[in-house]
Design an enzyme around this catalytic site. Structure first.
Site, short mmCIF file in Angstrom:
data_model
loop_
_atom_site.label_atom_id
_atom_site.label_comp_id
_atom_site.label_asym_id
_atom_site.label_seq_id
_atom_site.Cartn_x
_atom_site.Cartn_y
_atom_site.Cartn_z
CD GLU A 188 -11.45 3.14 5.25
OE1 GLU A 188 -12.08 2.09 5.34
OE2 GLU A 188 -10.75 3.60 6.18
CG ASP B 196 -1.46 3.13 6.51
OD1 ASP B 196 -2.60 3.54 6.20
OD2 ASP B 196 -0.95 3.28 7.64
ZN LIG Z 1 -7.84 0.97 7.96
#
Ligand SMILES: [Zn+2]
Length: 426
Positions: A280, A371
């Protein structure tokens, strides 16, 4: 003449989108069912067969239900436009309220109430039949109706003043009304970004600061490492509505906050929570959020300019089943502003549907980047195990049809995402 051509164009594109959506849905159902018998090899150790089959059945049920609502909504759209629903509604309301501002607002409110009532049985079915059947619904009926009432009151409290401003600009500020309306709209969006996390979301859920001290210090360490200042970490009582888990980021500037659903927190280990949070934070640090907002502003400017043009074109109304002359004494006066807004909102999704994959593509690119960010600042393996748990808990299919996924999905398929993360770890 132009209006007939526009009607034909509208119906053709509507049919095209329906065909594409049915085709994609049938591919998705066939693909998921074809892989239902066995857990994909890469997940075989982590996900039990029963969970995999539940995800398949849930995906199929949701897809079928989506087709039903699509058919009904398309029928409603045609009813409001070509079959004369809006014309009828506007005519009756004007007989009661005249052609001034109040009749404009009454038309939009009446439209909102009617579409809300049409959606209601579908929302109810989704929550209390579909979600219930798969064990996701944790909501009582009282809460469902309380939410609906609160949502309607909130929509009126926020929407009516905004609508009044926009309709006044349309009526009184001349040819460039759409530009002024864009400034108002953009300011409103920014205001909502501040108000949503602090005022609106707390009307529906409880947000408590994260209490677990060891988890908190772990997370604060991560925030320091990546250079992120935030008002806080909150836990939301998502479990009062649904067993689905999630984490999200909201607000901006000094109002930034990170919200974990209690349902997610209870399932993940501390290092997995840290990895999800790093993902996030990646969205924030890599400026995905700012880019998204800038893009949204730019697109709404384009659409408002388009509406500024369409509002003055008789074929736009006539082509969509509305006869403005019969509805207003002053021709292109305020009498048709609300109609122009409604028609535009109704048909815009039809004309933009085929552009959907572009937005999915850019969103998936951001997911890969976030990621990768998480893999740099925490352990990629922790994010992988968190993702596997989230997929299992949400009964998200591990075997989506690649084309369906490319068209709609804001997140890459689990297997692709995990392959990238494993690559980053190695
Ligand atoms: Zn995301």
């Amino acid at each position: 003449m132009y209006s007939l051509a526009f009607s034909i164009l509208f119906v053709s594109i509507l049919i095209l989108t329906l065909v594409v959506r049915f085709w994609l849905a049938s591919r998705q159902i066939r693909h998921v069912l074809a892989h239902r018998a066995a857990v994909p090899a890469e997940f075989a150790e982590k996900i039990p067969l029963a969970a995999h089959q539940k995800a398949a059945d849930y995906t199929v049920a949701k897809t079928k239900f989506g087709l039903l609502t699509l058919l009904v909504n398309s029928g409603v759209l045609i009813g409001f436009t070509l079959l004369g629903g809006l014309q009828w509604l506007a005519g009756h309301l004007q007989a009661l309220t005249g052609t001034g501002m109040w009749s404009q607002i009454a038309l939009i409110v009446a439209f909102a109430v009617i579409s809300g009532l049409i959606d209601l049985p579908f929302d109810y079915y989704r929550q209390f039949v579909l979600e219930q059947r798969f064990g996701f619904n944790t909501m009582r009926r009282g809460l469902f109706f309380a939410d609906m009432l609160k949502g309607a009151l909130l929509g009126a409290a926020i929407g009516l003043p905004l609508l009044w401003v926009v309709l006044s600009l349309m009526a009184k500020s001349g040819d460039l009304w759409w530009l002024y309306a864009w400034f108002v709209w953009s300011g409103f969006q920014l205001l909502m970004m501040v108000l949503y996390p602090t005022v609106i979301a707390p009307l529906f859920n409880k947000f408590v600061p994260l209490a677990d001290e060891s988890l908190k210090s772990r997370i604060e360490g991560l925030m320091q490492r990546v250079g992120f200042a935030s008002k806080g970490l909150f836990v939301m009582d998502g479990s009062k509505r649904s067993a689905h888990g999630n984490a999200y980021f909201s607000g901006f500037g000094a109002n930034k906050r990170i919200v974990f659903f209690d349902t997610l927190l209870s399932r993940l280990a501390p290092q997995e929570i840290e990895a999800v949070l790093a993902h996030e934070l990646g969205h924030f640090k890599l400026k995905h959020i700012v880019k998204r907002i800038a893009m949204m502003f730019l697109i709404s400017l384009g659409f408002l300019a388009l509406l500024g043009y369409l509002k003055t074109q008789p074929w736009f109304y006539a082509g969509l089943g509305v006869n403005p002359v019969a509805l207003t004494l002053s021709g292109q006066g305020q009498g048709t502003d609300a109609l122009a807004l409604l028609l535009f909102m109704l048909v815009l999704p039809v004309f933009t549907f085929l552009l959907g994959p572009l937005s999915s593509l850019s969103s998936r690119k951001h997911e890969f980047e976030a990621d990768a960010f998480a893999a740099t600042h925490t352990q990629a393996d922790d994010l992988v195990s968190a993702l596997v748990k989230m997929y299992e808990d949400n009964a998200s299919t591990l075997t989506p049809d690649p084309l369906h996924s490319a068209f709609y999905d804001s997140h890459p398929p689990a297997s692709v995402r995990i392959r990238h993360l494993k690559g980053a770890a190695a």
